[in-house]
Design an enzyme around this catalytic site. Structure first.
Site, PDB file in Angstrom:
ATOM      1  CD  GLU A 146      -0.651  -5.729  -7.950  1.00  0.00           C
ATOM      2  OE1 GLU A 146       0.148  -5.279  -7.094  1.00  0.00           O
ATOM      3  OE2 GLU A 146      -1.744  -6.242  -7.664  1.00  0.00           O
ATOM      4  CD  GLU A 186       2.539  -1.728  -2.178  1.00  0.00           C
ATOM      5  OE1 GLU A 186       3.541  -2.432  -2.424  1.00  0.00           O
ATOM      6  OE2 GLU A 186       1.445  -2.200  -1.829  1.00  0.00           O
TER       7      GLU A 186
END
Length: 138
Positions: A81, A88
């Site tokens: 994650e 991102e």
């Protein structure tokens, strides 16, 4: 006076440099965890899952090996994650315009997290499955 090229520093100086490097690396890692907690809702949710998982392992009286498998597996999800969030953020720095290639990269990173969650689901079934059946009276 300068040391000759190739001269080795005493071990105490090398140890001090290594210790300083490890300390800085630890600081960067802790800052990354704080940033993940501050900026990523998914990471915060996964942290809550880790707490619930720890409670379930403790209450279920699971073995150290089961603790290691379950907690270690979930920590891998959390690490993925963090990679996903970092990717991102990086891609958003490159362009704010829509790009199919950027979307594919983000989707693949998200899929990596999802696959690790599937592995964890299977792991948890193997560790907690009998307990769940006993609670259900089956």
């Amino acid at each position: 006076m300068r040391e000759p090229a190739g001269a080795r520093k005493p071990w105490s100086a090398r140890l001090g440099a290594a210790t300083g490097h490890v300390g800085k690396a630890l600081g960067y890692s802790l800052r990354g965890l704080r940033t993940g907690m501050r900026l990523s809702l998914a990471f915060r949710q996964e942290l809550m899952v880790l707490a619930v998982l720890g409670a379930a392992l403790a209450l279920g009286g699971k073995s150290p090996g089961q603790w290691l498998l379950c907690a270690g597996g979930w920590l891998l999800v959390m690490a993925a994650e963090l990679f996903n969030s970092a990717l991102e953020e990086t891609l958003d720095l490159i362009t704010r315009d829509f790009s199919l290639a950027v979307q594919y990269a983000k989707d693949m990173a998200s899929a990596a997290v999802f696959l690790l969650m599937l592995v964890n689901a299977a792991l948890w079934i193997s560790v907690f499955g009998r307990d769940a059946l006993d609670l259900a009276g089956i």
